[in-house]
Scaffold this active site. Structure first.
Site, PDB file in Angstrom:
ATOM      1  N   GLU A 137      12.892  -4.834 -30.866  1.00  0.00           N
ATOM      2  CA  GLU A 137      13.504  -6.144 -30.602  1.00  0.00           C
ATOM      3  C   GLU A 137      14.203  -6.730 -31.820  1.00  0.00           C
ATOM      4  O   GLU A 137      13.940  -7.858 -32.222  1.00  0.00           O
ATOM      5  CB  GLU A 137      12.434  -7.123 -30.070  1.00  0.00           C
ATOM      6  CG  GLU A 137      11.937  -6.792 -28.687  1.00  0.00           C
ATOM      7  CD  GLU A 137      12.941  -7.111 -27.577  1.00  0.00           C
ATOM      8  OE1 GLU A 137      14.080  -7.540 -27.894  1.00  0.00           O
ATOM      9  OE2 GLU A 137      12.592  -6.930 -26.401  1.00  0.00           O
TER      10      GLU A 137
ATOM     11  N   GLU B 289       7.928   0.332 -23.045  1.00  0.00           N
ATOM     12  CA  GLU B 289       6.931  -0.644 -22.607  1.00  0.00           C
ATOM     13  C   GLU B 289       7.064  -0.757 -21.097  1.00  0.00           C
ATOM     14  O   GLU B 289       8.176  -0.841 -20.581  1.00  0.00           O
ATOM     15  CB  GLU B 289       7.174  -2.021 -23.240  1.00  0.00           C
ATOM     16  CG  GLU B 289       6.991  -2.013 -24.743  1.00  0.00           C
ATOM     17  CD  GLU B 289       7.308  -3.364 -25.413  1.00  0.00           C
ATOM     18  OE1 GLU B 289       7.241  -4.411 -24.738  1.00  0.00           O
ATOM     19  OE2 GLU B 289       7.628  -3.336 -26.609  1.00  0.00           O
TER      20      GLU B 289
HETATM   21  C1  IPT Z   1       8.330  -7.151 -25.433  1.00  0.00           C
HETATM   22  C2  IPT Z   1       7.956  -6.901 -26.861  1.00  0.00           C
HETATM   23  O1  IPT Z   1       8.571  -5.756 -27.340  1.00  0.00           O
HETATM   24  C3  IPT Z   1       6.490  -6.774 -27.053  1.00  0.00           C
HETATM   25  O2  IPT Z   1       6.220  -6.842 -28.426  1.00  0.00           O
HETATM   26  C4  IPT Z   1       5.751  -7.836 -26.298  1.00  0.00           C
HETATM   27  O3  IPT Z   1       6.110  -9.078 -26.802  1.00  0.00           O
HETATM   28  C5  IPT Z   1       6.126  -7.774 -24.861  1.00  0.00           C
HETATM   29  O4  IPT Z   1       7.494  -7.990 -24.730  1.00  0.00           O
HETATM   30  C6  IPT Z   1       5.447  -8.825 -24.043  1.00  0.00           C
HETATM   31  O5  IPT Z   1       4.081  -8.896 -24.232  1.00  0.00           O
HETATM   32  S1  IPT Z   1       9.913  -7.901 -25.482  1.00  0.00           S
HETATM   33  C7  IPT Z   1      10.205  -8.740 -24.006  1.00  0.00           C
HETATM   34  C8  IPT Z   1      11.501  -9.508 -24.178  1.00  0.00           C
HETATM   35  C9  IPT Z   1      10.320  -7.856 -22.849  1.00  0.00           C
END
Ligand code: IPT
Length: 948
Positions: free
Chosen positions: A409, A478
């Site tokens: 990010e 993720e």
């Molecule tokens: C995403 C982040 O990469 C991660 O660190 C964490 O914050 C997650 O979201 C949520 O828990 S970024 C998000 C804009 C999808």
């Protein structure tokens, strides 16, 4: 003192070139332990002259190293996800900049003075100025990266003084905006290392594997004259500069992490090395290791411990790795920084694919539309490159690392491109990952976060606009946000990963809840999240989104994930049992298979199931074993367990299971209907007593009860509250949390009590018509609930069922149905039909932020009993969902910490026909269409009895 170094975007100065992290036979001295410490509110307020021996630190306190000072009573932790907790004015930081002064003395003998030495800091958050024996060594930034300083000439026989000044905020803070607690200090080890002249300053051992021939090739970059020995491969004192060709080696993989032990030596130093032969490649749009597509059954791991924050002791890393292996996880993204080096050693040893991620995130610039983002600003180029170099050089010898990640990010920009170019040039053997390069202009894999199932399907089919997105391997760095109850929808992601070869799996967000252990004023322990330390800017419980609770107890989400990630699948075949091997490499020979036959949940026979060799990707159909005749509903459960112990689990550890229905339930014949009695105290029907004015049940078998009454509400989950508009928002707007129940008719028949109701929210005109039809025979009271919507319903339903409260003494539950853990429509693969017992207390899942939980699915019957043997039995016709807890839904909904929940004088049962799915809308897609609960005509039938 000029604060310029604090606000300087450059990486720091004075440290040595980065090199691999390794141990050798050269002397080393751990400087971990109790240091002298003082926290000042700013750099200006920090004491001067701490580097001088005569400085008087007697008024300071002790602080352990490694540790975060906020977790030892100095200052407070603070949590933000995206937003910087200070004004965005790079590279400037607040002048109220908490500054920790550290002093530590250590004693050396004269031998230390005979050779060079370096001082290594494995991690200081966020910026430090360092002195040894009064001489400044330099300044370091890059919190989760090591720095080393040449100190040989400064060492003294006898007492030595190390002084370090650490600033919470620095220019580097703009590059470290990860979604986690802001925690400062010397939080990883500090070590003094002798560097013998003629020793091995650095080395890079690459061990390639040719899967077509089985050959291994070792190349070593190190100091001239070094020799490599690997006794197991009959290699002795081989000149390290010459590549080694080995005709036959065993490859390394996450499934079989074969490591060869060897030694790299010069006359002055010996370094134990561990060699894992593997070659990473990208072919046909697939990421392959040793020629084989790998499927990432991954998780994102932050380093977290509820007492120590990111200062995780080695035992914690071991616990994490063992828990991952035991739950069928085979991959880790080290979100969002290189972990403590010990963790990577464990990944090599236990077998986990690793995406090693650089310590770099500038997410807070998103709010400014990325204006001023360092990622595209030349004044930050050195800092970006420095971070990548320090990670790659530190970690290059780990076979487990198969991808380098530039960070998280940080949007996109020339500095990321430079990092990628540098890393590709330095290490052509590992592809580059960075999700923020949306066009895939400088990365080697297409990575996304939280893409919906539908989008993954399109990517899998190649229905994408950018040709790079169609040709590169695809992974979800993720997905499935494990916040609160859930995540739902894992099964459907797995199906996509299995259907489309380019979709190579993903990494659940995230491994562990970052709750910090705290106590209430009256001494009860709880886990704190954002806002609990009085932060003015914070993101609440968004930091509580892991598969493990903060104390590392697996959450139901992890249990479900273990089932989804099973590397073996056992299902029904047309004439028996199908066993499919979903490993990437291994046959199933390391597993043994056993079956158990259960009638009404009681084991009646067991046996072994011989399974022939099944190679990866293959399946075999086996006939059912010979089974005895049984009475009642019968299931065959087949388990695949480790045949022999491994370093992460003993023999017998369950890796996979499957269940086949063998015989259905038989319905007991009903005895003659019982008459409805008009007794002076009220209405009686069998074991039930009813209020004649409301038609409501007041007692059952002589025990006072409240309800049953239609209930559509659930204490909203984090996922219910996510998304725009959120499901929870539409439910609340529709008034589903405050329904009113109007009795429209009470009809007393000979052998039946009929109560008609209209259930609707205040101020709105739609409703559910709910008819309660009670009948009884000698021992049982039967309720049939008929439901029919009226008018235009604006939303889905959280749940559909009955609330019934019984006296608190009925605290023990036995049931036959799905279990042992909680399950919901889109997260229920791990629920197995069986007979289970639990206390009401244990049926509650202790989510850090309380919310709906604990539902048991497919319950045929449940018995609630007291310690003195009194019992209620509830049977479904055929099944129902069961929740039992000591507080009401409203209590649960209102609680913000586990300590807010207090037992009432009743056990609150939810006897449900259906639930809305969980989804993962706290960050990502909501509930899939097939798991959404829409109002419709429905009926629930239950039979109550008082077993004797
Ligand atoms: C995403 C982040 O990469 C991660 O660190 C964490 O914050 C997650 O979201 C949520 O828990 S970024 C998000 C804009 C999808």
């Amino acid at each position: 003192m000029s604060p310029s170094y604090v606000e300087d975007p450059s990486p720091g100065h004075g440290s040595l070139s980065p090199r691999a992290h390794f141990r050798s036979d050269a002397r080393s001295l751990s400087l971990n332990g109790d240091w002298r410490f003082q926290l000042s509110p700013s750099l200006a307020a920090a004491p001067e002259g701490i580097e001088h021996p005569e400085f008087d630190d007697s008024a300071w306190t002790g602080l352990p190293v490694p540790a975060h000072w906020q977790l030892h009573g100095h200052g407070k932790p603070a949590y933000t996800n995206v937003v910087y907790p200070f004004p965005v004015d790079p590279p400037r930081v607040p002048s109220d900049n908490p500054t920790g002064s550290y002093r530590h003395t250590f004693t050396l003998d004269a031998d230390w003075l005979t050779q060079p030495a370096v001082l290594r800091f494995d991690g200081i958050d966020s910026c430090a100025r360092i002195w040894l024996n009064g001489t400044e060594l330099g300044v370091t930034k890059g919190s989760r990266l090591p720095s080393e300083f040449e100190v040989g000439p400064l060492l003294r026989a006898g007492e030595n003084l190390l002084a370090v000044r650490v600033h919470q905020w620095s220019a580097a803070s703009y590059l470290e905006d990860q979604d986690m607690w802001w925690l400062s200090g010397i939080f990883r080890s500090v070590t003094l290392l002798a560097r013998p002249t003629g020793g091995i300053g650095d080395y890079w051992l690459r061990a390639d594997y040719d899967h077509t021939t089985g050959r291994g090739t070792i190349t070593v970059d190190t100091v001239p004259g070094a020799r490599l020995s690997i006794p197991e491969l009959d290699l002795h004192d081989h000149p390290a500069a010459q590549p080694v060709e080995l005709p036959a080696v065993e490859p390394w993989s996450a499934e079989q992490p074969r490591l060869y032990h060897g030694e790299l030596a010069t006359d002055a130093e010996r370094v134990p090395v561990r060699i894992g032969f593997r070659t990473v490649s990208i072919e046909d749009g697939q990421l392959k290791v040793n020629g084989q597509r790998v499927f990432f059954r991954g998780v994102n791991r932050h380093e977290h411990d509820p007492r120590h924050g990111r200062a995780v002791p080695r035992e914690i890393a071991v616990a994490d790795v063992e828990l991952m292996k035991r739950h069928n996880i085979n991959a880790v993204r080290t979100s969002h920084y290189p972990p403590d080096p010990a963790f990577l050693d464990l990944c090599d040893e236990y077998g986990l694919w690793v995406i090693d991620e650089c310590d770099l995130e500038t997410h807070g610039f998103e709010r400014l539309d990325w204006a001023g983002n360092p990622s595209d600003d030349p004044q930050w180029t050195d800092a970006y490159l420095d971070r990548m170099r320090r990670m790659v050089e530190r970690d290059k010898n780990h076979p487990s690392i198969v991808l380098w990640s530039l960070g998280n990010e940080g949007h996109t920009g020339a500095n990321f491109r430079r990092m990628a170019e540098w890393a590709r040039d330095r290490d052509p053997g590992r592809p580059i990952h960075y999700e923020g390069d949306h066009d895939c202009a400088y990365v080697d894999v297409y990575s996304r976060m939280y893409a919906s199932h539908q989008e993954v399907e399109q990517i899998g089919r190649g229905e994408v606009d950018n040709p790079r997105h169609a040709e590169l391997p695809f992974l979800l760095c993720e997905y499935a946000h494990a916040m609160g109850t859930g995540p739902g929808g894992l099964l459907e992601y797995r199906e996509l990963f299995e259907r489309h070869p380019r979709c190579q799996g993903g990494f659940i967000w995230e491994w562990i809840d970052h709750g910090l252990l705290q106590r209430t004023p009256d001494g009860r322990e709880y886990y704190a999240y954002g806002g609990d330390f009085g932060e003015s800017v914070h993101d609440g419980n968004f930091v509580i989104d892991g598969l493990l609770f903060p104390d590392r107890t697996p959450s139901p989400g992890l249990i479900e994930l273990a089932k989804i990630y099973e590397p073996v699948r056992i299902t029904a075949a047309p004439n028996g049992i199908r066993v499919h091997n979903h490993h990437d490499y291994r046959p199933l020979d390391h597993l043994s298979f056993h079956w158990t036959l259960e009638a009404e949940g009681i084991p009646v026979a067991t046996g072994d199931l011989p399974v022939p060799t099944v190679h990866s990707g293959q399946s075999v159909d086996l006939p059912l074993p010979e089974l005895p005749a049984t009475d009642g509903e019968t299931w065959l459960t087949i388990r695949a367990v480790l045949a022999t112990g491994t370093r992460w689990a003993p023999a017998g550890h369950q890796v996979a299971w499957g269940q086949l229905p063998i015989a259905p339930a038989t319905t007991p014949a009903r005895t003659g209907a019982t008459r409805l009695l008009h007794a002076p105290a009220g209405l009686r029907l069998g074991i039930g007593a009813f209020d004649p004015t409301t038609g409501g049940l007041v007692s059952l078998g002589g025990h006072q009860v409240t309800g049953p009454r239609l209930d559509l509400w659930r204490a909203t989950t984090d996922n219910d509250r996510g998304g725009h508009p959120s499901e929870a928002g539409t439910w609340r707007a529709a008034g589903l949390h405050r329904l009113q129940h109007r009795i429209s008719e009470i009809h007393l028949a000979d052998t039946e009590l009929l109560v008609r109701t209209r259930v609707a929210p205040p101020g709105l005109s739609f409703a559910l018509l709910a008819d309660y039809r009670w009948t009884a025979d000698q021992d049982t009271l039967r309720l049939r609930l008929d439901l029919e919507p009226e008018g235009e319903w604006p939303c889905t339903l959280p749940r559909l069922g009955l609330h019934l409260a019984i006296p608190a003494e009925f605290g023990q539950v036995e049931w036959f149905g799905g279990g042992p853990g909680e399950a919901y429509p889109d997260s229920r693969q791990s629920a197995r039909i069986g007979r289970y017992t639990a206390s009401v207390d244990d049926l509650h899942t202790p989510y850090v932020f309380p919310q709906e939980n604990g539902n048991r699915v497919d319950v045929r019957w449940a018995e609630l009993s007291t310690v003195d043997g009194q019992c209620f039995r509830i049977a479904g016709v055929p099944t129902f969902d069961l929740t039992a807890r000591r507080w009401t839904t409203a209590d649960l909904d209102a609680a913000t910490h586990a300590t807010d929940l207090h037992p009432t004088d009743q056990v609150h049962l939810h006897l449900d026909l259906a639930h809305h799915g969980l989804g993962t809308a706290s960050c990502g897609p909501g509930v899939l269409p097939q798991y959404r609960l829409h109002p419709g005509k429905a009926a629930l039938e239950l039979v109550f009895s008082i077993p004797r």
